[in-house]
Design an enzyme around this catalytic site. Structure first.
Site, PDB file in Angstrom:
ATOM      1  N   GLU A 132      58.834   3.954  54.504  1.00 24.40           N
ATOM      2  CA  GLU A 132      58.269   5.169  55.095  1.00 24.40           C
ATOM      3  C   GLU A 132      57.840   4.877  56.530  1.00 24.40           C
ATOM      4  O   GLU A 132      57.548   3.741  56.885  1.00 24.40           O
ATOM      5  CB  GLU A 132      57.016   5.598  54.324  1.00 24.40           C
ATOM      6  N   TYR A 163      68.027   1.913  57.197  1.00 23.74           N
ATOM      7  CA  TYR A 163      68.673   3.023  56.485  1.00 23.74           C
ATOM      8  C   TYR A 163      70.191   2.953  56.629  1.00 23.74           C
ATOM      9  O   TYR A 163      70.928   3.490  55.820  1.00 23.74           O
ATOM     10  CB  TYR A 163      68.154   4.353  57.025  1.00 23.74           C
ATOM     11  N   VAL A 190      69.409  20.733  60.390  1.00 21.80           N
ATOM     12  CA  VAL A 190      69.096  20.933  58.977  1.00 21.80           C
ATOM     13  C   VAL A 190      67.637  20.547  58.798  1.00 21.80           C
ATOM     14  O   VAL A 190      67.263  19.415  59.086  1.00 21.80           O
ATOM     15  CB  VAL A 190      69.983  20.051  58.068  1.00 21.80           C
ATOM     16  N   SER A 192      64.041  21.027  56.288  1.00 20.97           N
ATOM     17  CA  SER A 192      63.304  21.601  55.162  1.00 20.97           C
ATOM     18  C   SER A 192      61.814  21.581  55.456  1.00 20.97           C
ATOM     19  O   SER A 192      61.091  22.514  55.152  1.00 20.97           O
ATOM     20  CB  SER A 192      63.569  20.837  53.870  1.00 20.97           C
ATOM     21  N   ARG A 200      59.655  17.613  67.295  1.00 17.18           N
ATOM     22  CA  ARG A 200      61.020  18.131  67.150  1.00 17.18           C
ATOM     23  C   ARG A 200      61.036  19.659  67.112  1.00 17.18           C
ATOM     24  O   ARG A 200      62.019  20.289  67.515  1.00 17.18           O
ATOM     25  CB  ARG A 200      61.688  17.543  65.902  1.00 17.18           C
ATOM     26  N   TYR A 239      74.710  17.538  66.292  1.00 12.29           N
ATOM     27  CA  TYR A 239      73.782  17.636  65.170  1.00 12.29           C
ATOM     28  C   TYR A 239      72.424  17.087  65.615  1.00 12.29           C
ATOM     29  O   TYR A 239      72.353  15.992  66.199  1.00 12.29           O
ATOM     30  CB  TYR A 239      74.319  16.839  63.971  1.00 12.29           C
ATOM     31  N   ASN A 244      61.165  13.135  61.624  1.00 15.08           N
ATOM     32  CA  ASN A 244      59.924  13.899  61.471  1.00 15.08           C
ATOM     33  C   ASN A 244      58.703  13.138  61.961  1.00 15.08           C
ATOM     34  O   ASN A 244      57.623  13.703  62.101  1.00 15.08           O
ATOM     35  CB  ASN A 244      59.729  14.375  60.028  1.00 15.08           C
ATOM     36  N   GLU A 253      68.542   8.212  57.658  1.00 16.28           N
ATOM     37  CA  GLU A 253      69.883   8.667  57.269  1.00 16.28           C
ATOM     38  C   GLU A 253      70.306   9.902  58.050  1.00 16.28           C
ATOM     39  O   GLU A 253      71.482  10.251  58.047  1.00 16.28           O
ATOM     40  CB  GLU A 253      69.958   8.910  55.757  1.00 16.28           C
ATOM     41  N   LYS A 254      69.379  10.541  58.764  1.00 13.37           N
ATOM     42  CA  LYS A 254      69.780  11.668  59.613  1.00 13.37           C
ATOM     43  C   LYS A 254      70.810  11.217  60.640  1.00 13.37           C
ATOM     44  O   LYS A 254      71.739  11.945  60.962  1.00 13.37           O
ATOM     45  CB  LYS A 254      68.563  12.274  60.313  1.00 13.37           C
TER      46      LYS A 254
END
Ligand SMILES: *[C@@H]1O[C@H](CO)[C@@H](O)[C@H](O)[C@H]1NC(C)=O
Ligand SMILES: *[C@@H]1O[C@H](CO)[C@@H](O)[C@H](O)[C@H]1NC(C)=O
Ligand SMILES: *[C@@H]1O[C@H](CO)[C@@H](O)[C@H](O)[C@H]1NC(C)=O
Ligand SMILES: *[C@@H]1O[C@H](CO)[C@@H](O)[C@H](O)[C@H]1NC(C)=O
Ligand SMILES: *[C@@H]1O[C@H](CO)[C@@H](O)[C@H](O)[C@H]1NC(C)=O
Length: 362
Positions: A132, A163, A190, A192, A200, A239, A244, A253-254
């Site tokens: 994390e 990652y 993308v 959530s 960001r 992209y 975050n 992994e983004k």
């Protein structure tokens, strides 16, 4: 002369006997010194190989997030070809473990605790593990002077488990992938977990005033299933691989999956450009910090998308490199054995909280 020769022979025979006995006693004591409970033949076989090279025992005190897999003593060899490395998850191995691993999440939530009441065997190392960002690691002040080792995505951790990482392409790997065609959107995002206080979110709000930004994810009421994710992103020129939280080496992994595996050029927001340059391919990403304003960035993206040649240069790295995503928790645990040699004899994290929060922005 005869007498002397005989006594020499006898002496040498006795010496051989003695050495043989010592080896036997050693092997027997190693074998029987193991906890008997749940022991299976696989582990016994591995130990019988250990007369020349010492096996390392890595004990997992509990599984991260409770996601256990069954271990057979050969896991590190079978999955990652790492020799002399025994991964176990039975606490009865504590007295013989070289390293004991503790995943941070359960410790800070209180669902697991450190066995501080157990006497720590001489030379045993305790490893703190977290993938994390510091934002989600909690306050680690209470862990001062406990751990000897860190396992994290950070390059300066004792064991680095990123990652994703680059590997050189091999002969058998399929050839690229021209810069992907059939693009329908300029910029995609993308998201959530949208929060106003994330940097960001500011960048997104400024950027969408300059160029169209197509947003997916539950925040936009357009959730993507995992099978739809990459095909959807592949239809975007760019992209937004926006992390975050902004912290040293926190590149997830983004970038490695969502951008590199889909064929959209990542626009990154996270740690400084130098952190990306240290791990990502040359000319494979665009960092928000490269521009003096978001307006300037938006105009740059528009021009780039209209210039097929310049755009395709962002994919030339794929001719030489491929991306390897983090495989499984066990990969990081087994990597401890590979790293052991380069670790100092004695190491204590006297202030884990400060170590964790270094270069952490928010
Ligand atoms: C044990 O040693 C044998 C022979 O040297 C080897 O074939 C086998 O792969 C070894 N097993 C492990 C688990 O290292
Ligand atoms: C291009 O994208 C459209 C959807 O936008 C899809 O229907 C079509 O199959 C795609 N063509 C190719 C060659 O991938
Ligand atoms: C990136 O370029 C630098 C020099 O400009 C070079 O040293 C380095 O090896 C390159 N890295 C990759 C992954 O190609
Ligand atoms: C691991 O490293 C420590 C300290 O450098 C060393 O004492 C120990 O023998 C090593 N263990 C193995 C199995 O190589
Ligand atoms: C590990 O940390 C403990 C606690 O500070 C310390 O007593 C011990 O000497 C350390 N062991 C090694 C191998 O560094």
């Amino acid at each position: 002369m005869m007498v002397c020769y005989d006594s020499k022979t006898v002496f040498s025979f006795m010496k051989k006997c003695l050495i043989f006995c010592i080896i036997c006693i050693f092997l027997i004591s190693v074998y029987y010194g193991l906890p008997r409970r749940n022991q299976n033949s696989a582990i016994a076989i591995t130990f019988s190989n250990s007369s020349n090279n010492k096996d390392m025992i890595i004990l997992l005190w509990y599984w991260p997030f409770g996601h256990s897999v069954s271990l057979n003593g050969h896991t590190c060899w079978d999955l990652y070809k790492i020799p002399h490395c025994i991964l176990v998850d039975q606490r009865s191995y504590f007295p013989s473990a070289d390293v004991v691993v503790f995943h941070n999440r359960e410790l800070i939530q209180g669902s697991q605790k450190l066995p501080i009441e157990l006497p720590r065997p001489q030379g045993q190392r305790w490893a703190w593990m977290s993938l994390e960002s510091p934002a989600n690691n909690g306050n680690l002040q209470k862990f001062a002077n406990i751990f000897n080792m860190t396992i994290s995505y950070r390059r300066d951790a004792d064991v680095t488990t990123p990652y994703g990482e680059l590997l050189p392409k091999e002969a058998g790997d399929h050839v690229v992938e021209e810069s992907p065609a059939n693009k329908t959107s300029l910029v995609c995002w993308v998201v959530s977990n949208y929060q106003d206080n994330h940097k960001r979110s500011d960048v997104y709000n400024d950027l969408k005033k300059i160029v169209p930004v197509k947003v997916y994810g539950s925040w936009a009421n357009a959730p993507l299933s995992s099978t739809d994710l990459l095909p959807t992103i592949s239809r975007c020129y760019f992209y937004l691989a926006f992390e975050n939280s902004l912290a040293k080496d926190y590149i997830t992994e983004k970038l490695w999956n969502n951008a590199y595996k889909s064929g959209a050029v990542p626009i990154v927001l996270g740690p400084p450009i130098s952190d990306y340059k240290a791990v990502a391919p040359n000319h494979s990403f665009i960092h928000v910090d490269e521009f003096t304003s978001i307006k300037e960035m938006g105009e740059f993206l528009q021009q780039l998308a209209n210039d097929q040649k310049r755009y395709s240069e962002y994919f030339t790295w794929k001719q030489e490199w491929k991306v390897k995503l983090r495989a499984h928790w066990t990969e990081g645990f087994c990597k401890i054995c590979t790293q052991n040699r380069s670790l100092p004899q004695h190491k204590v994290y006297s202030d884990l909280e400060t170590w964790d929060k270094v270069n952490y922005i928010h």
